[in-house]
Design a protein around this motif. Structure first.
Motif, short mmCIF file in Angstrom:
data_model
loop_
_atom_site.label_atom_id
_atom_site.label_comp_id
_atom_site.label_asym_id
_atom_site.label_seq_id
_atom_site.Cartn_x
_atom_site.Cartn_y
_atom_site.Cartn_z
N TYR A 85 0.83 -1.21 0.00
CA TYR A 85 0.00 0.00 0.00
C TYR A 85 0.87 1.26 0.00
O TYR A 85 0.62 2.19 -0.77
N ARG A 86 1.88 1.29 0.85
CA ARG A 86 2.74 2.47 0.97
C ARG A 86 3.60 2.68 -0.28
O ARG A 86 4.05 3.79 -0.54
N SER A 87 3.83 1.62 -1.05
CA SER A 87 4.74 1.72 -2.19
C SER A 87 4.08 2.24 -3.46
O SER A 87 4.75 2.41 -4.47
N ARG A 88 2.76 2.52 -3.41
CA ARG A 88 2.05 2.89 -4.64
C ARG A 88 1.38 4.25 -4.52
O ARG A 88 0.81 4.59 -3.50
N SER A 89 1.39 4.96 -5.63
CA SER A 89 0.68 6.24 -5.70
C SER A 89 -0.78 5.97 -6.06
O SER A 89 -1.15 4.85 -6.45
N ALA A 90 -1.61 7.00 -5.96
CA ALA A 90 -3.03 6.87 -6.34
C ALA A 90 -3.15 6.46 -7.81
O ALA A 90 -3.99 5.63 -8.17
N ARG A 91 -2.31 7.04 -8.67
CA ARG A 91 -2.32 6.68 -10.09
C ARG A 91 -2.00 5.21 -10.28
O ARG A 91 -2.63 4.51 -11.08
N GLN A 92 -1.01 4.72 -9.56
CA GLN A 92 -0.63 3.31 -9.68
C GLN A 92 -1.75 2.39 -9.19
O GLN A 92 -1.96 1.32 -9.76
N PHE A 93 -2.49 2.81 -8.17
CA PHE A 93 -3.64 2.02 -7.72
C PHE A 93 -4.71 1.95 -8.80
O PHE A 93 -5.27 0.89 -9.06
N ARG A 94 -4.99 3.08 -9.43
CA ARG A 94 -5.99 3.09 -10.51
C ARG A 94 -5.55 2.19 -11.66
O ARG A 94 -6.35 1.44 -12.21
N GLU A 95 -4.27 2.26 -12.02
CA GLU A 95 -3.75 1.40 -13.09
C GLU A 95 -3.85 -0.07 -12.72
O GLU A 95 -4.19 -0.92 -13.54
N ARG A 96 -3.59 -0.37 -11.47
CA ARG A 96 -3.67 -1.77 -11.00
C ARG A 96 -5.12 -2.24 -11.00
O ARG A 96 -5.39 -3.39 -11.35
N GLN A 97 -6.03 -1.37 -10.62
CA GLN A 97 -7.45 -1.73 -10.67
C GLN A 97 -7.88 -2.00 -12.11
O GLN A 97 -8.61 -2.96 -12.38
N GLN A 98 -7.42 -1.17 -13.03
CA GLN A 98 -7.74 -1.38 -14.45
C GLN A 98 -7.15 -2.70 -14.93
O GLN A 98 -7.81 -3.46 -15.64
N LEU A 99 -5.94 -3.02 -14.53
CA LEU A 99 -5.32 -4.28 -14.90
C LEU A 99 -6.11 -5.45 -14.31
O LEU A 99 -6.30 -6.48 -14.98
N ALA A 100 -6.62 -5.30 -13.10
CA ALA A 100 -7.44 -6.36 -12.49
C ALA A 100 -8.70 -6.60 -13.32
O ALA A 100 -9.06 -7.75 -13.60
#
Length: 115
Positions: A85-100
């Motif tokens: 959680y600490r290693s990711r920015s908000a943008r990276q979370f959105r990208e990961r959600q899209q990848l999911a």
């Protein structure tokens, strides 16, 4: 909460759980498999896969879309999730959600079975 009955109320509670949480714990079930992985992906969430030698489709970038925790490191699960959680920015979370979500669609099409 007890045994999952499949009732409308139980389904609603489970759905709310998936919507409310970013990380979804996916331990194996009766077999060395967890359908929770696919449920988490369908909701754009991060599956936290407890690795018990589970065989996953190789075509999926599991290290990008999920957290895989060796069974032997279960006692450090909270730390592993917090570090992720600490290693990711908000943008990276959105990208990961899209990848999911894309991974869920890919698995639904069963393209990985053709190879």
């Amino acid at each position: 909460t007890g045994v999952f009955t499949g009732s409308q109320q139980a389904v609603s509670v489970f759905r709310e759980h998936l919507l409310r949480n970013t990380y979804i714990l996916c331990p194996r079930g009766a077999e060395n498999y967890s359908f929770r992985v696919y449920e988490a992906l369908r909701f754009g969430r991060i599956p936290v896969i407890v690795d018990t030698g589970m065989v996953l489709p190789r075509e999926v970038p599991w290290n990008e879309v999920a957290i895989i925790v060796p069974y032997e490191r279960m006692q450090h699960l909270a730390e592993v999730i917090a570090d992720d959680y600490r290693s990711r920015s908000a943008r990276q979370f959105r990208e990961r959600q899209q990848l999911a979500l894309e991974t869920s669609d890919y698995l639904d099409r069963c393209g990985w079975m053709a190879g």
